[in-house]
Each structure stands twice: as C-alpha cells, then as structure tokens.
Design a protein around this motif. Structure first.
Motif, PDB file in Angstrom:
ATOM      1  N   ARG A   9      23.561  -6.118  -4.779  1.00 32.96           N
ATOM      2  CA  ARG A   9      22.983  -7.468  -4.848  1.00 32.96           C
ATOM      3  C   ARG A   9      23.723  -8.311  -5.883  1.00 32.96           C
ATOM      4  NH1 ARG A   9      22.193 -11.683  -3.870  1.00 32.96           N
ATOM      5  NH2 ARG A   9      20.296 -12.946  -3.835  1.00 32.96           N
ATOM      6  N   PHE A  43       8.607  -2.923  -1.501  1.00 26.42           N
ATOM      7  CA  PHE A  43       9.752  -3.641  -0.918  1.00 26.42           C
ATOM      8  C   PHE A  43       9.284  -4.820  -0.071  1.00 26.42           C
ATOM      9  CE2 PHE A  43      12.283   0.338  -1.635  1.00 26.42           C
ATOM     10  CZ  PHE A  43      13.244  -0.247  -2.435  1.00 26.42           C
ATOM     11  N   VAL A  44       8.184  -4.647   0.664  1.00 25.96           N
ATOM     12  CA  VAL A  44       7.655  -5.753   1.470  1.00 25.96           C
ATOM     13  C   VAL A  44       7.270  -6.931   0.569  1.00 25.96           C
ATOM     14  CG1 VAL A  44       5.709  -6.484   2.912  1.00 25.96           C
ATOM     15  CG2 VAL A  44       6.886  -4.345   3.411  1.00 25.96           C
ATOM     16  N   ILE A  92       8.415  -7.623  -2.417  1.00 31.24           N
ATOM     17  CA  ILE A  92       9.639  -8.204  -2.981  1.00 31.24           C
ATOM     18  C   ILE A  92      10.338  -9.102  -1.964  1.00 31.24           C
ATOM     19  CG2 ILE A  92      11.966  -7.648  -3.794  1.00 31.24           C
ATOM     20  CD1 ILE A  92      10.726  -5.137  -5.112  1.00 31.24           C
ATOM     21  N   PHE A  93      10.449  -8.640  -0.724  1.00 30.25           N
ATOM     22  CA  PHE A  93      11.109  -9.438   0.309  1.00 30.25           C
ATOM     23  C   PHE A  93      10.328 -10.718   0.602  1.00 30.25           C
ATOM     24  CE2 PHE A  93      13.100  -5.292   1.887  1.00 30.25           C
ATOM     25  CZ  PHE A  93      14.293  -5.561   1.229  1.00 30.25           C
ATOM     26  N   MET A  94       8.995 -10.634   0.585  1.00 29.34           N
ATOM     27  CA  MET A  94       8.174 -11.832   0.800  1.00 29.34           C
ATOM     28  C   MET A  94       8.412 -12.841  -0.317  1.00 29.34           C
ATOM     29  SD  MET A  94       4.601 -10.067   2.078  1.00 29.34           S
ATOM     30  CE  MET A  94       3.702 -11.609   2.150  1.00 29.34           C
ATOM     31  N   ALA A 104      11.092 -13.061  -2.265  1.00 26.31           N
ATOM     32  CA  ALA A 104      12.462 -13.576  -2.152  1.00 26.31           C
ATOM     33  C   ALA A 104      12.550 -14.644  -1.074  1.00 26.31           C
ATOM     34  CB  ALA A 104      13.425 -12.434  -1.847  1.00 26.31           C
ATOM     35  N   GLY A 105      11.824 -14.444   0.025  1.00 25.06           N
ATOM     36  CA  GLY A 105      11.820 -15.434   1.091  1.00 25.06           C
ATOM     37  C   GLY A 105      11.283 -16.772   0.637  1.00 25.06           C
ATOM     38  N   HIS A 132      13.952 -18.440  -1.622  1.00 26.83           N
ATOM     39  CA  HIS A 132      15.060 -18.973  -0.833  1.00 26.83           C
ATOM     40  C   HIS A 132      14.631 -20.251  -0.104  1.00 26.83           C
ATOM     41  CE1 HIS A 132      17.993 -15.925  -1.651  1.00 26.83           C
ATOM     42  NE2 HIS A 132      17.236 -14.942  -1.184  1.00 26.83           N
TER      43      HIS A 132
END
Length: 204
Positions: free
Chosen positions: A24, A103-104, A106-108, A110-111, A114
């Motif tokens: 990353r 992880f879910v 974290i990805f939420m 990050a979305g 962004h």
C-alpha cells in the motif's frame, strides 16, 4: 528447538500484514502523493491558529499494530504461555471471522474517504470531514477494523500474549493517535466536528 504453532501463525500473519502495508505504501509512493492536496498557505491549519495542517500522531497506526504483533511474537518465543499452545478449529474460525469483519470495516471506511476526496494517512492533511456511511456508527472505523484484525490473528494463533497486549495497544492508539487527531479536527472543522463527536461514539 521446535517452533510452536502459535508462533508460526502469529509470525506468519504479522509478515503477511507487513507485506500488505508495504504494498500500500509503495502504491502511494508510485502515485507520487496524488492523494495529498498541496496548500498555497505553506500548510497552515485552516482554523487560523498557525499550527501545521497535520494531526501530529506519534506514528503511522499500521506500524503501531504491527509493532505490538511483533512484541507478541517475541514474548511467545521467550515466555510461551502453556494455555496458548493448544489449537482447536474454533480458534481458527473465530479468528477468521474477526479478521474478516475487521477488513470489511476498513474497506468501508476507505471507500468513504475516497468518495470524499480526502487523505487516509493521518500524516497527511485532512481535506474533508467524513460523517456518513460507516462513520455514522463509529468515529474511528479504520482503528476499530484494525483491532478486529489484530484480535483475529491473536485468537487464530491461540496467543494470550497477543490478546492481552490489546489493552496497552488501545491506550497507545487512544492517546498517541486518536486524541491528537481529534484536537486537529476540532481546530480545523470547529463546530461541525464537535457536533459530530457529540453524536457518534469514538469506537462503537
């Protein structure tokens, strides 16, 4: 001397997470800091205080989590706890569920960052206040998700050292990262952030 399964799982997970973090960082470096927004005023805070437009955290949070995992590995090697040696399928399943949830989350998070066009690393300026999506439930989904991943690895490894170290880990994250970020966001976004902080919990 034989290496215990606990050490292998814990060390292997730490290496994998380190590689993910390194990739990353490399991607961000190749992008030449495209996520960072240059400031014409020399990087001073929008609140007019003259303070740098940064949270001033003690270290990148992923490095803090990885550091505690590394300490847990060393402790498991030097002072192994007998109860942590037994591995059962429930450990693997429970750890996998915790890590997957982390992880879910974290990805939420990050979305949402962004979508708002703001920087994720706390070592870069925050250019927008994100209060929607997962941020309606927790003010710190990145750190909450990271704690789930950390605990998932500790549970899967059956490491009571890793699980026990979550207490000082949370103290370090709270005092060295979150508290500094909150002061920075209050300074920068004023009432908007104070109102958000009043209605959403720091963790859950």
């Amino acid at each position: 001397m034989a290496i215990s399964e606990t050490v292998l799982i814990l060390a292997g997970g730490t290496v994998v997470l380190s590689i993910m973090f390194g990739i990353r960082v490399a991607i961000r470096a190749v992008a030449n800091g495209a996520a960072a927004v240059p400031r014409p005023d020399g990087g001073e805070d929008a609140g007019g205080s003259g303070a740098p437009d940064l949270a001033g955290v003690i270290a990148l949070p992923p490095l803090i989590f990885l550091g505690f995992l590394a300490v847990a590995v060393v402790l498991e090697v030097v002072i192994p706890l007998p109860a942590s040696a037994a591995q059962v399928p429930a450990h693997y399943l429970g750890g996998a569920v915790l890590a997957a949830c982390g992880f879910v989350i974290i990805f939420m998070a990050a979305g949402r960052f962004h979508a708002a066009g703001t920087n994720i690393p706390p070592t870069l300026p925050t250019t927008a206040l994100v209060v929607d999506g997962i941020y309606r439930r927790t003010r710190n989904p990145f750190y909450l998700g990271a704690v789930f991943v950390y605990l998932g690895l500790g549970v899967a490894a059956g490491s009571f050292w890793a699980i026990g170290l979550v207490i000082p880990l949370l103290w370090v994250i709270n005092t060295g990262v979150i508290a500094r970020e909150e002061r920075y966001l209050e300074r920068k976004f004023g009432h908007a952030y104070r109102a958000y902080k009043a209605r959403v919990r720091r963790w859950i």
